[in-house]
Design an enzyme around this catalytic site. Structure first.
Site, PDB file in Angstrom:
ATOM      1  N   GLY A  96       0.937  -1.271   0.081  1.00  0.00           N
ATOM      2  CA  GLY A  96       0.000  -0.076  -0.014  1.00  0.00           C
ATOM      3  C   GLY A  96       0.852   1.306   0.093  1.00  0.00           C
ATOM      4  CB  CYS A  97      -0.285   4.585  -0.073  1.00  0.00           C
ATOM      5  SG  CYS A  97      -1.112   4.611  -1.668  1.00  0.00           S
ATOM      6  CB  VAL A  98       3.051   2.346   4.166  1.00  0.00           C
ATOM      7  CG1 VAL A  98       1.682   2.673   4.817  1.00  0.00           C
ATOM      8  CG2 VAL A  98       2.924   1.199   3.679  1.00  0.00           C
TER       9      VAL A  98
ATOM     10  NE  ARG B 197      -0.032   6.520   3.893  1.00  0.00           N
ATOM     11  CZ  ARG B 197       0.043   7.701   4.863  1.00  0.00           C
ATOM     12  NH1 ARG B 197      -0.910   8.435   5.036  1.00  0.00           N
ATOM     13  NH2 ARG B 197       1.223   7.942   5.192  1.00  0.00           N
ATOM     14  CE1 TYR B 232      -0.567   2.483  -5.994  1.00  0.00           C
ATOM     15  CE2 TYR B 232      -2.168   1.916  -4.457  1.00  0.00           C
ATOM     16  CZ  TYR B 232      -1.179   2.605  -4.853  1.00  0.00           C
ATOM     17  OH  TYR B 232      -0.524   3.541  -3.703  1.00  0.00           O
TER      18      TYR B 232
END
Lengths: 98, 432
Positions: A96-98, B197, B232
């Protein structure tokens, strides 16, 4: 100490070789000079979750089991729970976005 | 790399031969090799290697087009520099089209001909995806979204527990037992979405937005089964996957019968839902789609929320996410929101439509394979920030936020990074 292998993101390539000494080494690279009791509490929750479920715990789980406030976690690990705490705890990079 | 099978190559070439798409043919044949794109690209500017020039990336795809789709290329390929689609070519394409482009589109703005370079890069990615050559780290995020409904594999139980936790915090902060973060409620005005997140690691942005909805007395809900704003599939290049993910969100809006879909602070998520979603599904959306920035501005303009600009006493700068500003039209809207919350706002140089990418776009943040490059190209953004002397950087994209957090650490910027909802919530005056 054996040569540690990291992936492109600085996460351990082989999470099985993690030790407390490895944690300390990664933490130092992140500018954390000493791992306090609070740091270890967070690290232990993350490792336990990883061993049991194969992934990083929710920040909710970390806070619940350590009794730390959300904002404390970000102070303890300036790079945040993923790139900070999970990396020190020897996990692979969370997706993910990390 | 394993030898490419004929089946793989045929699938990739099918994308090049899309007969209905004259745009592709035009953009593959238009480059005049002027080189203006070179100095617009963060990869070339920081690493100074010719291979990073955007026109070179276009040329990879164009040379295949010449080889397989023109008469000369089929007969005497060498004459027109037409290349074979073989393992060497595929490896080069993976390295440069996935690993050395954030699809930020800054080169497109600078191109003397107007070649949509980012679009060509995406077509190249589509070809690689058709051959099952998406980098594993990027593919695993797409798989998580397809299999679990969110890109981090969060279970419904974990999600619900986290949201209830944030609701308790909201009740505490607002000192109002009736403060809510509604879940799965039908017939609300707004269905709000998140970047996974947020519930997984950074839930303060959820409570910030909940606080704003509370102050605006909005009728809203989150969904427990489909709250993920990211897609994505947009970056992997597999349009079938992208369409499945887009359909899940579309169906959720319909199921809960919301009037407006509000896109959480995510650049590519906003773009892939708002602008690409209807194309993926070949369906015109009959509900309104808005970003967080626009809904907040609506509250400010109509007086539904009140902000106090004296609360935040720091210098603030704005990072423009490529997908929301250069490719999304939110330039002025972002400034209206930030300037309504903060007195001392300073711009980066350059900013807005000419702004530099943070370095984390295009799926880069997800692809560990290219981490070193990602931190290298981030040097430009780090320097831009340092020059503003701002201590807070605001940006409406969680992907940018994470890249900026790493840049902050790596380049020792000593800044705080906030989303729009967070900075607005900080300045919010709640009247009970």
């Amino acid at each position: 100490m054996t040569q540690l292998e990291f992936d492109g993101d600085g996460f351990l390539t082989n999470p099985d070789i993690w030790t407390e000494a490895v944690a300390l080494e990664i933490a130092k690279a992140d500018g954390i000079e000493n791992l306090t009791e609070q740091h270890w509490a967070v690290i232990n929750v993350i490792r336990k979750n990883y061993i049991e479920k194969g992934m990083a715990p929710m920040i909710r789980t970390i806070c619940k089991e350590t009794n730390l406030k959300l904002k404390d976690i970000y102070v303890l690990f300036p790079l945040g729970p993923a790139r900070g705490a999970c990396r020190v705890a020897g996990l692979p990079k969370p997706d993910g976005c990390v | 790399m394993k030898k490419l099978t004929k089946e793989q190559i045929d699938k990739a070439l099918k994308i090049l031969r899309m007969p209905e798409d004259s745009k592709l043919v035009t953009h593959l044949n238009a480059c005049v090799h002027c080189g203006l794109c070179a100095t617009s690209c963060v990869y070339f500017l920081t690493m100074k290697e010719d291979k990073y020039v955007p026109a070179r990336k276009v040329e990879l795809v164009a040379s295949l087009y010449r080889r397989y789709c023109t008469l000369t290329g089929k007969i005497i390929p060498k004459l027109i520099n037409a290349r074979e689609l073989d393992e060497k070519m595929a490896e080069e394409m993976i390295d440069l089209l996935y690993g050395a482009c954030t699809i930020c589109g800054r080169c497109v703005k600078h191109c003397s001909i107007g070649v949509d370079i980012a679009y060509v890069v995406k077509v190249g990615r589509q070809m690689l995806a058709a051959m099952d050559l998406v980098p594993p780290s990027l593919q695993s995020i797409v798989d998580a979204a397809l299999n679990t409904g969110n890109n981090m594999g969060i279970t419904t139980e974990e999600f619900t527990d986290t949201i209830q936790w944030m609701e308790e915090e909201l009740i505490d902060e607002m000192q109002d037992e009736n403060a809510r973060i509604p879940l799965d409620e039908k017939n609300k005005n707004i269905l709000y979405t998140l970047n996974p997140r947020e519930p997984k690691f950074f839930p303060l942005s959820i409570s910030a937005m909940a606080k704003i909805f509370y102050a605006a007395k909005e009728s809203w809900t989150l969904s427990t089964s489909m709250y993920d704003v990211t897609n994505y599939g947009y970056y992997s290049g597999n349009n079938e996957h992208a369409a499945i993910i887009a359909k899940k969100l579309y169906d959720e809006v319909k199921k809960l019968n919301a009037n407006t879909l509000v896109l959480g602070e995510c650049g590519h998520g906003s773009r892939s839902t708002r602008w690409e979603g209807p194309n993926y599904l070949s369906t015109e959306y009959d509900f309104t789609t808005l970003t967080v920035v626009e809904i907040i501005n609506d509250y400010i303009r109509s007086g539904r929320i009140k902000l106090d600009k004296t609360i935040i006493n720091e210098k603030v700068t704005i990072h423009d996410p490529c997908n929301l500003v250069r490719n999304g039209g939110l330039l002025n809207e972002i400034r209206f929101a930030v300037k309504s919350a903060v007195a001392d706002v300073v711009e980066m140089d350059p900013y807005g439509n000419d702004n530099f990418c943070c370095g984390g776009g295009g799926g880069q943040l997800a692809m560990s394979e290219y981490n070193e490059r990602r931190l290298n190209i981030g040097a430009i953004k780090a320097e831009q920030i340092r020059k503003t002397k701002a201590t807070i950087v605001v940006t409406p994209c969680h992907n940018c936020i994470d890249q900026l957090t790493q840049l902050n650490h790596h380049y020792k910027l000593n800044i705080k990074i906030k989303s729009i909802a967070e900075i607005v919530a900080d300045a919010l005056v709640v009247e009970n």
